[in-house]
Design an enzyme around this catalytic site. Structure first.
Site, PDB file in Angstrom:
ATOM      1  CG  HIS A   1       1.298  -1.304  11.755  1.00  0.00           C
ATOM      2  ND1 HIS A   1       1.845  -0.046  11.963  1.00  0.00           N
ATOM      3  CD2 HIS A   1       1.624  -1.638  10.477  1.00  0.00           C
ATOM      4  CE1 HIS A   1       2.465   0.353  10.873  1.00  0.00           C
ATOM      5  NE2 HIS A   1       2.361  -0.602   9.960  1.00  0.00           N
TER       6      HIS A   1
ATOM      7  CD  GLU B   1       2.146  -6.307   8.514  1.00  0.00           C
ATOM      8  OE1 GLU B   1       1.581  -5.190   8.487  1.00  0.00           O
ATOM      9  OE2 GLU B   1       1.588  -7.327   8.959  1.00  0.00           O
ATOM     10  N   PRO B   2       7.483  -3.517   6.828  1.00  0.00           N
ATOM     11  CG  PRO B   2       9.661  -3.829   6.047  1.00  0.00           C
ATOM     12  CD  PRO B   2       8.524  -4.546   6.717  1.00  0.00           C
TER      13      PRO B   2
ATOM     14  CE  LYS C   1      -0.577  -0.272   5.047  1.00  0.00           C
ATOM     15  NZ  LYS C   1      -0.039  -1.651   5.195  1.00  0.00           N
TER      16      LYS C   1
ATOM     17  CB  SER D   1       2.326   4.764   9.026  1.00  0.00           C
ATOM     18  OG  SER D   1       3.216   5.005   7.971  1.00  0.00           O
TER      19      SER D   1
ATOM     20  CG  ASP E   1      -9.616  22.030  -2.208  1.00  0.00           C
ATOM     21  OD1 ASP E   1     -10.095  22.879  -1.438  1.00  0.00           O
ATOM     22  OD2 ASP E   1      -9.462  20.839  -1.888  1.00  0.00           O
TER      23      ASP E   1
END
Length: 456
Positions: free
Chosen positions: A199, A276-277, A66, A202, A363
């Protein structure tokens, strides 16, 4: 193995990705078409992998797709023998399309659609996470051969923004009390629980969070043993820093992790440890070049000043051709993270002004940096952002019709050879540090990667 082709440039000895940036900027210096672009150094990923193996020798990495799902990236990582953390059917399909075997994939999403569970079952992906009874029920019915990881709640990341850049425990994870109930339910459903995962979030800023999570995982291992499970895998998730300017150094984090692993899961325990790096592998490999497409000068009259230069306070607004609907969608920048400004002309004694940097869309929220001090720049000047490989391109959109930046890959011949030495021998060769030395040209290559067998 299915094949695919991607373009990259071989850097001759001493050449760097920065040289490619300079060449691309110079090539359009007299053109009106100064589109934003990336340059990615695949050799940086090779260096990161070697660093990982040296700092965490007991931990097998499973790259978090991801973070950056570019085929060139995942193929490079696959050649190095790394596994993959996939969060969806599409990510599993991508990784299997490059020849990765199902045992090298963990379906690490505790909230899965039934059709995706069935797809994982059909293609042999067995390792997957869960944190609720509902997920257990879905898996028992649709993937009875699944090997499950119980996903733990990480307490600190839920309540403190200062601990991580993305607090995953506000959405995922089971408490210790709930874990016992889930293990009991898994036993009733005849589901094989083989691992525990967590986890810390991040970009975690507190390595002690790993210590508490590893300690909690030890408790769940013991619960599982009481219930007759053979839990033998620990997944310590992600959260590892991916750039030099992060508040923590990678080795500061790994030192804490190694100590906790030695305490709670010593090598003699026989427990296999994975992680899970994501940003760790790819953040520093990418540099983004954006061009200033518009500029606004804001003047505020100052009273009581006799100095003509101070008679008005000038603030500057710069508009560039990428923004929060593009590469900056999932990341926040601060004035300390603004990297390099390339000007047509510069002076050693030039003044700095309070400035802001805005994206190109209509925006009003499309602001990259609200305030930073910069020398006065002009339309056509370039701003470079380093460490742009993680959660950037994967989240970009075509909002307002603005195109995504183009991407060029480079790798030195030394890193190319080193990558395949690791693949073929399965070891880290003794090599000196591969430092970057600025020079100025490259050799273009087009490589068909199905001729290179992945060591899986």
């Amino acid at each position: 193995m299915n094949s695919f082709i991607f373009d990259f440039s071989f850097l001759e000895e001493g050449f760097t990705a920065r040289d490619i940036l300079e060449q691309k900027i110079n090539a359009v210096s007299f053109s009106d078409d100064k589109d934003a672009f990336y340059v990615a150094d695949l050799g940086d990923i090779v260096k990161k992998h070697i660093r990982w193996l040296k700092a965490l020798p007991r931990v097998t990495p499973f790259y978090a797709v991801k973070c950056n799902d570019s085929k060139a990236i995942v193929k490079t990582i696959a050649i190095l023998g790394v596994g993959f953390d996939c969060a969806s059917k599409a990510e599993i399909q991508l990784i299997q399309s490059i020849g990765v075997q199902p045992e090298k994939i963990i379906y690490a999403n505790p909230c899965k659609q039934i059709s995706d569970i069935k797809y994982a079952a059909s293609c042999g992906v067995e390792k997957m996470t869960f944190d609720s009874e509902g997920e257990l029920m879905k898996v028992a019915k649709n993937h009875p051969n699944a090997k499950k990881f119980l996903c733990l709640f990480v307490f600190q990341t839920c309540f403190s923004d200062s601990k991580s850049m993305c607090r995953l425990s506000v959405k995922f994870g089971a408490t210790l009390k709930t874990s016992r109930l889930l293990l009991q339910r898994a036993k009733e459903l005849n589901i094989d629980v083989i691992g525990v995962s967590f986890h810390v979030g991040s970009g975690s800023k507190d390595p002690q969070t790993f210590v508490q999570a590893i300690s909690d995982a030890r408790c769940v291992f013991d619960m599982g043993a009481e219930l007759g499970f053979n839990i033998h895998l620990l997944d310590i998730g992600g959260g590892f820093p991916g750039s030099k300017n992060f508040i923590l150094k990678f080795e500061e984090v790994t030192s804490v992790i190694n100590s906790a692993l030695d305490k709670y899961f010593p090598a003699s325990s026989g427990v296999q440890i994975i992680a899970e790096p994501g940003r760790y592998y790819v953040a520093s490999a990418f540099t983004l070049a954006v061009n200033i497409i518009a500029k606004k000068v804001m003047l505020t009259e100052q009273t009581g000043s006799d100095d003509e230069d101070d008679a008005s306070k000038k603030t500057l607004m710069y508009y560039v051709n990428d923004g929060i609907h593009g590469s900056f969608n999932l990341i926040s920048m601060s004035k300390t993270e603004l990297c390099i400004v390339r000007k047509k002309k510069s002076k050693s004694d030039e003044r700095f002004y309070s400035s802001s940097i805005w994206g190109p869309t209509c925006d009003g929220r499309d602001c990259i940096i609200e305030q930073c001090d910069l020398p006065e720049l002009q339309v056509g000047d370039w701003i470079l952002f380093k460490n742009m490989g993680a959660y950037t391109m994967v989240a970009s959109s075509g909002f307002n019709g603005f195109q995504r930046p183009t991407l060029s890959y480079v790798m030195s011949r030394a890193h190319w050879k080193l990558m395949h030495t690791i693949q073929e021998l399965g070891i880290i060769p003794e090599v000196p540090e591969l430092n970057d030395v600025p020079v100025s040209c490259v050799t273009k290559n087009r490589i068909k990667l199905n001729s290179i067998a992945c060591a899986m």
